[in-house]
Design a protein around this motif. Structure first.
Motif, mmCIF file in Angstrom:
data_model
loop_
_atom_site.group_PDB
_atom_site.id
_atom_site.type_symbol
_atom_site.label_atom_id
_atom_site.label_comp_id
_atom_site.label_asym_id
_atom_site.label_seq_id
_atom_site.Cartn_x
_atom_site.Cartn_y
_atom_site.Cartn_z
ATOM 1 N N ARG A 140 -9.296 5.259 -11.166
ATOM 2 C CA ARG A 140 -10.421 5.683 -10.342
ATOM 3 C C ARG A 140 -9.978 6.704 -9.302
ATOM 4 N NH1 ARG A 140 -12.949 2.915 -13.677
ATOM 5 N NH2 ARG A 140 -13.894 0.901 -13.320
ATOM 6 N N GLU A 141 -10.955 7.382 -8.734
ATOM 7 C CA GLU A 141 -10.668 8.441 -7.767
ATOM 8 C C GLU A 141 -9.947 7.910 -6.533
ATOM 9 O OE1 GLU A 141 -13.186 11.592 -5.076
ATOM 10 O OE2 GLU A 141 -13.995 11.005 -7.016
ATOM 11 N N ARG A 142 -10.331 6.753 -6.050
ATOM 12 C CA ARG A 142 -9.748 6.184 -4.834
ATOM 13 C C ARG A 142 -8.630 5.183 -5.117
ATOM 14 N NH1 ARG A 142 -11.004 9.911 -1.711
ATOM 15 N NH2 ARG A 142 -13.185 10.177 -1.237
ATOM 16 N N GLY A 143 -8.158 5.111 -6.338
ATOM 17 C CA GLY A 143 -7.135 4.137 -6.697
ATOM 18 C C GLY A 143 -5.844 4.304 -5.923
ATOM 19 N N VAL A 144 -5.376 5.539 -5.783
ATOM 20 C CA VAL A 144 -4.121 5.777 -5.071
ATOM 21 C C VAL A 144 -4.289 5.471 -3.588
ATOM 22 C CG1 VAL A 144 -2.392 7.519 -4.493
ATOM 23 C CG2 VAL A 144 -3.374 7.470 -6.765
ATOM 24 N N LEU A 145 -5.464 5.754 -3.048
ATOM 25 C CA LEU A 145 -5.726 5.432 -1.648
ATOM 26 C C LEU A 145 -5.681 3.915 -1.428
ATOM 27 C CD1 LEU A 145 -6.508 6.346 1.199
ATOM 28 C CD2 LEU A 145 -8.894 6.184 0.485
ATOM 29 N N ILE A 146 -6.252 3.165 -2.336
ATOM 30 C CA ILE A 146 -6.231 1.700 -2.248
ATOM 31 C C ILE A 146 -4.792 1.196 -2.320
ATOM 32 C CG2 ILE A 146 -6.878 -0.432 -3.452
ATOM 33 C CD1 ILE A 146 -9.480 1.069 -4.269
ATOM 34 N N GLY A 147 -4.003 1.748 -3.241
ATOM 35 C CA GLY A 147 -2.606 1.358 -3.349
ATOM 36 C C GLY A 147 -1.812 1.693 -2.095
ATOM 37 N N THR A 148 -2.138 2.832 -1.483
ATOM 38 C CA THR A 148 -1.453 3.235 -0.260
ATOM 39 C C THR A 148 -1.773 2.281 0.883
ATOM 40 O OG1 THR A 148 -1.503 5.540 -0.982
ATOM 41 C CG2 THR A 148 -1.114 5.137 1.351
ATOM 42 N N VAL A 149 -3.021 1.879 0.994
ATOM 43 C CA VAL A 149 -3.418 0.933 2.042
ATOM 44 C C VAL A 149 -2.736 -0.417 1.828
ATOM 45 C CG1 VAL A 149 -5.395 -0.360 2.950
ATOM 46 C CG2 VAL A 149 -5.592 2.095 2.543
ATOM 47 N N LEU A 150 -2.553 -0.822 0.591
ATOM 48 C CA LEU A 150 -1.936 -2.120 0.303
ATOM 49 C C LEU A 150 -0.441 -2.154 0.618
ATOM 50 C CD1 LEU A 150 -3.750 -3.161 -2.985
ATOM 51 C CD2 LEU A 150 -3.934 -4.214 -0.733
ATOM 52 N N GLN A 151 0.153 -1.014 0.883
ATOM 53 C CA GLN A 151 1.570 -1.005 1.249
ATOM 54 C C GLN A 151 1.797 -1.667 2.614
ATOM 55 O OE1 GLN A 151 3.825 -0.041 -1.174
ATOM 56 N NE2 GLN A 151 1.872 0.062 -2.259
ATOM 57 N N VAL A 152 0.794 -1.608 3.484
ATOM 58 C CA VAL A 152 0.923 -2.207 4.823
ATOM 59 C C VAL A 152 1.028 -3.733 4.742
ATOM 60 C CG1 VAL A 152 -0.184 -2.479 7.075
ATOM 61 C CG2 VAL A 152 -0.201 -0.247 5.930
ATOM 62 N N PRO A 153 0.085 -4.446 4.075
ATOM 63 C CA PRO A 153 0.261 -5.901 3.997
ATOM 64 C C PRO A 153 1.505 -6.309 3.215
ATOM 65 C CG PRO A 153 -1.734 -5.240 2.830
ATOM 66 C CD PRO A 153 -1.196 -4.032 3.511
ATOM 67 N N LEU A 154 1.915 -5.479 2.258
ATOM 68 C CA LEU A 154 3.152 -5.786 1.539
ATOM 69 C C LEU A 154 4.339 -5.738 2.494
ATOM 70 C CD1 LEU A 154 4.632 -6.263 -1.186
ATOM 71 C CD2 LEU A 154 4.955 -3.796 -1.252
ATOM 72 N N LEU A 155 4.388 -4.713 3.320
ATOM 73 C CA LEU A 155 5.483 -4.595 4.279
ATOM 74 C C LEU A 155 5.441 -5.726 5.308
ATOM 75 C CD1 LEU A 155 7.886 -2.805 4.878
ATOM 76 C CD2 LEU A 155 6.428 -1.453 6.367
ATOM 77 N N LEU A 156 4.253 -6.193 5.647
ATOM 78 C CA LEU A 156 4.121 -7.283 6.616
ATOM 79 C C LEU A 156 4.613 -8.623 6.091
ATOM 80 C CD1 LEU A 156 0.718 -6.431 8.306
ATOM 81 C CD2 LEU A 156 3.019 -6.116 9.215
ATOM 82 N N THR A 157 4.871 -8.720 4.783
ATOM 83 C CA THR A 157 5.462 -9.958 4.265
ATOM 84 C C THR A 157 6.860 -10.162 4.827
ATOM 85 O OG1 THR A 157 6.282 -8.851 2.279
ATOM 86 C CG2 THR A 157 4.123 -9.951 2.123
ATOM 87 N N GLY A 158 7.433 -9.109 5.409
ATOM 88 C CA GLY A 158 8.724 -9.249 6.071
ATOM 89 C C GLY A 158 8.661 -10.185 7.263
ATOM 90 N N LEU A 159 7.470 -10.376 7.825
ATOM 91 C CA LEU A 159 7.316 -11.335 8.922
ATOM 92 C C LEU A 159 7.465 -12.771 8.433
ATOM 93 C CD1 LEU A 159 4.261 -9.698 10.731
ATOM 94 C CD2 LEU A 159 6.660 -9.654 11.462
ATOM 95 N N LEU A 160 7.224 -12.993 7.155
ATOM 96 C CA LEU A 160 7.324 -14.330 6.584
ATOM 97 C C LEU A 160 8.741 -14.653 6.122
ATOM 98 C CD1 LEU A 160 4.064 -14.306 4.443
ATOM 99 C CD2 LEU A 160 4.380 -15.213 6.743
ATOM 100 N N ASN A 161 9.428 -13.644 5.607
ATOM 101 C CA ASN A 161 10.783 -13.825 5.101
ATOM 102 C C ASN A 161 11.541 -12.527 5.339
ATOM 103 O OD1 ASN A 161 13.125 -14.420 3.729
ATOM 104 N ND2 ASN A 161 12.088 -15.212 1.924
#
Length: 135
Positions: free
Chosen positions: A66-87
């Motif tokens: 989809r047109e906004r697919g890469v934008l969605i993936g880019t936004v999801l990098q933030v919560p992925l990086l925040l998993t560092g707070l858990l481990n």
């Protein structure tokens, strides 16, 4: 520099983005095992966050066409990086994935002219894919 066939290059890069997101989702599923062994342990809130993030990352891989697919993936990098707070190890793992994602965005920019947008199709007579200059 733009790709000779931007549409084909866009499809290939979308496939790479989808693959990265699937790998991120799988890596996120390994985090609960590490959390359960230290600190406060695996609370229901942490488990829900990780499972939801893994599912969303894998679903986001499916919308890369989809047109906004890469934008969605880019936004999801933030919560992925925040998993560092858990481990603490996830700072390195998620950081590596974020760096790979940023590299993918740079390649998209080089080949397609825009890191997040749809590929620009070159106009006849213009190899760079840009617009026609005005006199």
């Amino acid at each position: 520099m733009t790709a000779p066939d931007p549409v084909r290059a866009g499809r290939a890069l979308n496939g790479a983005a989808a693959g990265i997101l699937v790998l991120e989702g799988i890596a996120t599923l390994f985090v609960p095992r590490g959390i359960a062994q230290d600190g406060d342990g695996l609370t229901p809130g942490r488990l829900t966050y990780l499972l939801l993030l893994a599912v969303v990352l894998i679903l986001a891989a499916g919308v890369q066409r989809r047109e906004r697919g890469v934008l969605i993936g880019t936004v999801l990098q933030v919560p992925l990086l925040l998993t560092g707070l858990l481990n603490g190890v996830m700072w390195f793992v998620a950081g590596a994935f974020v760096l790979i994602w940023l590299y993918l965005l740079q390649v998209r920019k080089d080949l397609l002219g825009s890191p997040l947008g749809a590929p620009r199709v070159p106009e006849p007579g213009h190899e760079d894919g840009g617009t026609t200059p005005t006199p």
